[in-house]
Design an enzyme around this catalytic site. Structure first.
Site, PDB file in Angstrom:
ATOM      1  N   GLN A  10      -8.276   2.313   4.606  1.00 15.17           N
ATOM      2  CA  GLN A  10      -9.121   1.943   5.738  1.00 15.17           C
ATOM      3  C   GLN A  10     -10.579   1.689   5.347  1.00 15.17           C
ATOM      4  O   GLN A  10     -11.295   0.998   6.061  1.00 15.17           O
ATOM      5  CB  GLN A  10      -9.067   3.037   6.808  1.00 15.17           C
ATOM      6  CG  GLN A  10      -7.724   3.156   7.502  1.00 15.17           C
ATOM      7  CD  GLN A  10      -7.355   1.920   8.297  1.00 15.17           C
ATOM      8  OE1 GLN A  10      -8.208   1.161   8.749  1.00 15.17           O
ATOM      9  NE2 GLN A  10      -6.061   1.697   8.461  1.00 15.17           N
TER      10      GLN A  10
ATOM     11  N   CYS B 159       3.163   8.546  24.746  1.00 16.31           N
ATOM     12  CA  CYS B 159       3.779   7.653  25.733  1.00 16.31           C
ATOM     13  C   CYS B 159       4.081   6.273  25.155  1.00 16.31           C
ATOM     14  O   CYS B 159       4.727   5.456  25.799  1.00 16.31           O
ATOM     15  CB  CYS B 159       2.866   7.491  26.946  1.00 16.31           C
ATOM     16  SG  CYS B 159       2.354   9.028  27.698  1.00 16.31           S
TER      17      CYS B 159
ATOM     18  N   SER C  16      -4.451  -1.053   0.380  1.00 18.14           N
ATOM     19  CA  SER C  16      -3.515  -2.083   0.838  1.00 18.14           C
ATOM     20  C   SER C  16      -4.274  -3.322   1.263  1.00 18.14           C
ATOM     21  O   SER C  16      -5.189  -3.255   2.091  1.00 18.14           O
ATOM     22  CB  SER C  16      -2.693  -1.546   2.014  1.00 18.14           C
ATOM     23  OG  SER C  16      -1.716  -2.467   2.421  1.00 18.14           O
ATOM     24  N   ALA C  17      -3.894  -4.476   0.712  1.00 14.45           N
ATOM     25  CA  ALA C  17      -4.664  -5.709   0.904  1.00 14.45           C
ATOM     26  C   ALA C  17      -4.708  -6.177   2.351  1.00 14.45           C
ATOM     27  O   ALA C  17      -5.718  -6.728   2.795  1.00 14.45           O
ATOM     28  CB  ALA C  17      -4.104  -6.818   0.010  1.00 14.45           C
ATOM     29  N   HIS C  18      -3.630  -5.977   3.101  1.00 14.81           N
ATOM     30  CA  HIS C  18      -3.625  -6.524   4.468  1.00 14.81           C
ATOM     31  C   HIS C  18      -4.563  -5.764   5.394  1.00 14.81           C
ATOM     32  O   HIS C  18      -4.820  -6.202   6.516  1.00 14.81           O
ATOM     33  CB  HIS C  18      -2.205  -6.573   5.034  1.00 14.81           C
ATOM     34  CG  HIS C  18      -1.636  -5.251   5.420  1.00 14.81           C
ATOM     35  ND1 HIS C  18      -1.636  -4.794   6.722  1.00 14.81           N
ATOM     36  CD2 HIS C  18      -1.039  -4.284   4.698  1.00 14.81           C
ATOM     37  CE1 HIS C  18      -1.061  -3.622   6.774  1.00 14.81           C
ATOM     38  NE2 HIS C  18      -0.690  -3.274   5.556  1.00 14.81           N
TER      39      HIS C  18
ATOM     40  N   GLY D 200       0.810  -1.198   0.000  1.00 15.34           N
ATOM     41  CA  GLY D 200       0.000   0.000   0.000  1.00 15.34           C
ATOM     42  C   GLY D 200       0.848   1.254   0.000  1.00 15.34           C
ATOM     43  O   GLY D 200       0.520   2.251  -0.658  1.00 15.34           O
ATOM     44  N   THR D 201       1.959   1.232   0.722  1.00 16.45           N
ATOM     45  CA  THR D 201       2.857   2.386   0.755  1.00 16.45           C
ATOM     46  C   THR D 201       3.428   2.665  -0.622  1.00 16.45           C
ATOM     47  O   THR D 201       3.519   3.813  -1.057  1.00 16.45           O
ATOM     48  CB  THR D 201       3.991   2.153   1.768  1.00 16.45           C
ATOM     49  OG1 THR D 201       3.429   2.051   3.080  1.00 16.45           O
ATOM     50  CG2 THR D 201       4.990   3.297   1.748  1.00 16.45           C
TER      51      THR D 201
END
Length: 475
Positions: free
Chosen positions: A177, A320, A194-196, A69-70
């Protein structure tokens, strides 16, 4: 062990597993060859492209498969900017885009291009009017995600796409998303996914470029995937990605309704069972499976570790929990509380019992973390934290000082806010507490505390070693 981090990576869908295993025997050959093994591989690749294009809402010859996807994001943005370089070098993005988009934008700016970031409101949503106002005659490309990856807010893609169309500017959409839940509405020009994120295998991205969009692929030329994704196609993974996308779409309507009920339960119950919590993101226009909230006076890293020990896997945008010790750019852009931040994103098939148990566990874990940090005892009503926070503030009883300074330099979140709350009891109504802090999270969390506790935030100014935050007591 309940896995509540589908927004990072969804578990492999059973259909993806079946398709992957089946295509390993048929899809190993070069699809560019004319012998029978190549022809079989080509049939699998073409069928996967047609299925994915149908889900995206584009033509098969407009869609390319990438290595991630990136890579799809970077290729889509760089190719679009390069294709329209004669128009100009101005890029418009929202302030809450995925880091892959913002990294592309930063590289573009470092290379001499210009960049405009469109701000968002406290729900994480851009204003279509503000976005339209950011477009210029030299704008080469605009980018807007379909849904936010941290807080789930849906963006007004259709309205922004119409503004871009009127201005003659192509719109790039990161749909990672949202694509599992349905096609992206509006006249977008370039889309990446992105497939995952929907239960396909990792290492497969989608890049759709509409016909008529000027696009110049970057890097050395390659004959595969329209020159937009060089290298030999991973056909088994591509087949599994397309098959799983079709499968999740088939169950999307029913599963979205079911998961939305569970998320609504979390949104309603978390503010009942855990005091001093801010639920962030748009309450209505949002993804059905994702909810994010922040807990006042909580160390986010400790809370996530405790949830992991209780067998719940969640993520966070809290400073944090990051090596940079700064809040996520999304929370920062929204101006919401960042400490004790928890993102819950439910995968398909999550049972209601897991959500109920999560809420039960969360209640006592937050209490335990606050107790360990010496946080004020929470109570209901505006200003309750201040009323309950006198002991240990550093202000002697009976002094009723009009001004008091808390030195929290060198101390990380949520300690500066805890010390502010404890010190507030030592000043009368109208008195001022100044907190000295060098933790970047304080810039978000102190104003957020003031809003949650009905105290007046007076602003900030630099001091040696950090920043001074001034707060006036109202009640």
């Amino acid at each position: 062990m309940p896995y509540f981090d589908a927004a990072s990576s969804a578990p492999l869908h059973p259909v993806a597993r079946q398709a992957l295993q089946a295509s390993l025997d048929e899809g190993w050959a070069d699809p560019a060859r004319l012998y029978r093994e190549g022809r079989r591989a080509r049939l699998l690749l073409d069928a996967a492209r047609e299925a994915a294009a149908e889900a995206v809402g584009c033509r098969p010859d407009e869609l390319s498969f990438t290595g991630s996807g990136t890579q799809a994001v970077h290729s889509g943005i760089y190719g679009s900017l390069s294709g329209r370089r004669r128009v100009g070098r101005h890029l418009v993005v929202s302030a809450v885009e995925h880091s892959s988009v913002l990294h592309s934008a930063a590289s573009h700016e470092a290379a001499g291009g210009s960049l405009t970031e469109v701000a968002v409101d406290r729900t994480g949503r851009v204003s279509p009017d503000a976005y339209a106002a950011a477009l210029r005659p030299d704008t080469a490309l605009a980018a807007l995600q379909s849904a936010n990856h941290e807080v789930g807010t849906l963006q007004p893609v259709a309205e922004v796409a119409e503004a871009c169309r009127a201005a003659g500017v192509p719109l790039f959409v990161d749909a990672a998303q949202s694509l599992a839940w349905g096609p992206v509405e509006g006249a977008w020009s370039i889309l990446a996914a992105s497939a995952h994120k929907w239960g396909g295998p990792a290492g497969v991205g989608l890049l759709a470029v509409r016909k008529g969009v000027r696009f110049a692929p970057q890097g050395p030329p390659d004959e595969r995937e329209s020159g937009r994704a060089p290298g030999f196609e991973n056909i088994p993974a591509i087949v599994a990605a397309a098959a799983s996308l079709r499968a999740v779409r088939a169950e999307a309507e029913a599963e979205a309704a079911r998961l939305r009920e569970l998320v609504d339960l979390i949104r309603a119950r978390v503010v009942e069972v855990v005091p001093d919590v801010e639920v962030v993101g748009d309450p209505v226009r949002r993804l059905p499976h994702l909810v994010t909230f922040s807990c006042l006076y909580v160390d986010g890293e400790t809370l996530l570790h405790e949830l992991d020990r209780a067998e719940f896997s969640v993520s966070s945008g809290s400073s944090c929990t990051s090596s940079t010790l700064t809040p996520s750019h999304v929370l920062r852009a929204m101006g919401v509380l960042s400490e004790g931040n928890v993102r819950v994103s439910l995968p398909l098939g999550t049972p209601a019992e897991d959500v109920e148990r999560f809420l039960d566990v969360l209640t006592w874990l937050v209490t335990a973390v606050r107790t360990k940090l010496g946080a004020p005892v929470a109570a209901s009503g505006p200003g309750a934290a201040a009323r309950d926070a006198g002991a240990g503030s550093g202000v002697e009883a009976g002094t009723r000082a009009e001004e008091f300074t808390v030195d929290s330099l060198g101390r990380l979140c949520p300690i500066p806010v805890i010390e502010l709350a404890r010190a507030m009891e030592g000043v009368p109504v109208g008195g001022v507490v100044t907190v000295l802090a060098d933790d970047e999270a304080a810039r978000l969390d102190i104003p957020a505390w003031c809003e949650m506790r009905d105290q007046e935030y007076l602003g900030e100014h630099p001091v040696d070693g950090g920043t001074a935050y001034r707060v006036r007591r109202r009640s």
